[in-house]
Design a protein around this motif. Structure first.
Motif, short mmCIF file in Angstrom:
data_model
loop_
_atom_site.label_atom_id
_atom_site.label_comp_id
_atom_site.label_asym_id
_atom_site.label_seq_id
_atom_site.Cartn_x
_atom_site.Cartn_y
_atom_site.Cartn_z
N ALA A 120 -31.72 -15.30 82.57
CA ALA A 120 -32.69 -16.30 83.03
C ALA A 120 -33.09 -16.03 84.48
N LYS A 121 -32.11 -15.67 85.30
CA LYS A 121 -32.41 -15.36 86.71
C LYS A 121 -33.34 -14.15 86.81
N TYR A 122 -33.06 -13.12 86.03
CA TYR A 122 -33.91 -11.93 86.07
C TYR A 122 -35.33 -12.25 85.61
N TRP A 123 -35.48 -12.96 84.50
CA TRP A 123 -36.80 -13.33 84.02
C TRP A 123 -37.57 -14.13 85.07
N ALA A 124 -36.86 -15.06 85.72
CA ALA A 124 -37.50 -15.86 86.76
C ALA A 124 -37.91 -15.00 87.95
N MET A 125 -37.11 -14.00 88.27
CA MET A 125 -37.48 -13.08 89.36
C MET A 125 -38.75 -12.32 89.03
N CYS A 126 -38.91 -11.92 87.77
CA CYS A 126 -40.12 -11.20 87.37
C CYS A 126 -41.36 -12.07 87.59
N GLU A 127 -41.26 -13.35 87.23
CA GLU A 127 -42.42 -14.22 87.43
C GLU A 127 -42.64 -14.51 88.91
N TRP A 128 -41.56 -14.64 89.68
CA TRP A 128 -41.70 -14.85 91.12
C TRP A 128 -42.40 -13.66 91.77
N PHE A 129 -42.00 -12.46 91.40
CA PHE A 129 -42.69 -11.27 91.88
C PHE A 129 -44.16 -11.31 91.49
N ASP A 130 -44.45 -11.68 90.25
CA ASP A 130 -45.83 -11.77 89.79
C ASP A 130 -46.63 -12.75 90.66
N GLU A 131 -46.03 -13.85 91.04
CA GLU A 131 -46.72 -14.82 91.89
C GLU A 131 -47.12 -14.19 93.22
N THR A 132 -46.23 -13.38 93.81
CA THR A 132 -46.57 -12.75 95.09
C THR A 132 -47.70 -11.75 94.92
N CYS A 133 -47.75 -11.06 93.78
CA CYS A 133 -48.87 -10.15 93.53
C CYS A 133 -50.18 -10.93 93.45
N GLY A 134 -50.12 -12.09 92.81
CA GLY A 134 -51.30 -12.94 92.74
C GLY A 134 -51.76 -13.39 94.12
N GLN A 135 -50.81 -13.71 95.00
CA GLN A 135 -51.16 -14.11 96.36
C GLN A 135 -51.88 -12.99 97.09
N LEU A 136 -51.39 -11.76 96.92
CA LEU A 136 -52.01 -10.62 97.58
C LEU A 136 -53.41 -10.35 97.02
#
Length: 435
Positions: free
Chosen positions: A233-249
């Motif tokens: 669950a932590k790893y999956w959440a990290m993947c989405e958190w990373f995705d959010e930062t890509c969206g910000q950029l």
């Protein structure tokens, strides 16, 4: 077939039109690098659990290769390939940590000077930041993972990594805050370059979804509902958190009205399969010769120049990233670079084989890549041959897989397809012959 060739001709025409315009208005370049993520852990590559809406959008807007690869499934050699366009055995960075002594004897005490000595390789090799600055006057910024000392040693004008080993410098130090603690250093740099009228190159390589897996509670709660395994669950959440930062950029580029003249390239440094009982990687993922370690989507977005298409058949490699950027801005790639311009449809169609090498985590010798070699691998169409380097892997055997039909590499066909093994072994030896 007629439609197939017409599409390829169109892509080729687009690529040449990009060259023609490069001299008038060099495009900005933004390189996004994921850190420790499996090729299948995106919504657009088939994940049923992980949500990556921003990278899904980028994939739809890009020339996207789902059969992308990195030569080595270990971060430092992989990142050095991405910045140089060279295979690890060419640039010489063949592991994460240098020999414990200059002679490479692991039984002797560790000498900190050796880490600095090993930086000779980045000083000697070409890097995209150096080339863009020298040839076209680009300014550049480093953030996130960076192993090669101070950011300036890679040719970057600005950056976050100090690289001082006496102050914790190893693989990014202060640069590892990017993404996890906001994006302002990149925003400030881009605004400055824009105000100065300079084309820019951004290296965005956050320490994500890499361990420590410390996602926001809102994301962790979401994924805890989908699995009984807290580490997963932590790893999956990290993947989405990373995705959010890509969206910000990506949103920032839109807000600054820079997206239309910016090449955005995406790649992951190596794969990752999370163990169910710990925040650690499983076999056949990071550091391995298998698809779970070396495969990654590769995307190239350049509005008006790269025709969006999700390509699920052709092969792409991280050695292609530097040649693709150089072609786009009108710079000839250096002779030692074996990659191709991914926007050249003719070159993409003509390629049928890619190569790689799996290396030790700790480098065995300062200047002899073969001493750190574990496996060489080659992919031709659906076939993937893995050849162990016997001096370092005496108990391993040759493996052959059809990775199109068998992407998890369950069935070794080496015994059933001796002619395929022979042909691919010859190709492998022609690419890099080792004793």
């Amino acid at each position: 077939m007629h439609f197939y060739h017409c599409c390829r001709a169109l892509l080729l025409a687009v690529a040449f039109s990009g060259w023609a315009m490069a001299a008038d208005a060099p495009p900005n370049v933004v390189l996004i690098l994921s850190d420790d993520q499996a090729w299948s852990d995106y919504s657009f590559t088939g994940s049923k659990t992980i949500e990556t809406p921003n990278l899904d959008r980028l994939a739809q807007e890009s020339l996207t290769f789902t059969r992308g690869y990195v030569p080595d499934s270990l971060c430092r050699p992989s990142l050095a390939t991405i910045i140089s366009g060279l295979y690890p055995h060419q640039h010489g960075i063949v592991g994460n940590d240098p020999p414990k002594t200059a002679k490479g004897d692991p039984s002797l005490p560790y000498q900190t000077g050796t880490r600095n000595d090993f930086l000779q390789h980045v000083d000697k090799m070409p890097t995209l930041a150096k080339i863009l600055k020298q040839e076209k006057g680009y300014v550049s910024h480093q953030s996130g993972k960076w192993w090669e000392g101070n950011f300036s040693r890679g040719g970057f004008d600005q950056g976050m990594t100090h690289g001082d080993i006496t102050k914790g410098g190893r693989h990014g130090d202060a640069g590892l805050k990017i993404g996890r603690e906001g994006m302002e250093p990149i925003y400030d740099f881009v605004r400055e370059a824009k105000a100065d009228g300079k084309p820019f190159f951004v290296w965005y390589a956050p320490f994500m979804p890499h361990t420590p897996h410390t996602p926001p509670e809102r994301l962790l709660a979401k994924y805890r509902k989908q699995t009984d395994s807290l580490p997963i669950a932590k790893y999956w959440a990290m993947c989405e958190w990373f995705d959010e930062t890509c969206g910000q950029l990506l949103d920032f580029l839109d807000e600054e009205k820079l997206a239309d003249n910016t090449i955005v390239i995406y790649v992951c440094d190596n794969g990752w399969i999370n163990l169910p009982n710990a925040s650690k990687y499983a076999p056949r993922s990071k550091r391995s010769q298998y698809e779970g370690g070396i495969r990654t989507p590769i995307m190239v977005r350049w509005p008006g120049h790269a025709t969006p298409q999700i390509n699920t058949t052709e092969l792409a490699s991280s050695i292609d990233i530097v040649p693709t950027v150089l072609a786009a801005v009108g710079i000839k790639q250096q002779p030692e670079m074996e990659g191709i311009n991914l926007l050249d449809a003719k070159a993409v169609a003509a390629r049928d084989t890619i190569y790689g090498e799996i290396l030790e985590h700790d480098i065995r010798a300062m200047d002899d890549p073969v001493k750190s070699l574990r496996f060489r691998w080659v992919i031709e169409g659906p076939w993937k041959l893995i050849v162990p380097y016997a001096p370092n892997e005496p108990n391993e055997k040759i493996e052959l897989f059809n990775v199109v039909d068998d992407p998890t590499e369950e069935s070794n066909l080496a015994g059933k397809e001796p002619e395929v093994v022979k042909r691919l072994q010859a190709k492998l030896d022609a690419w890099w012959s080792v004793p």
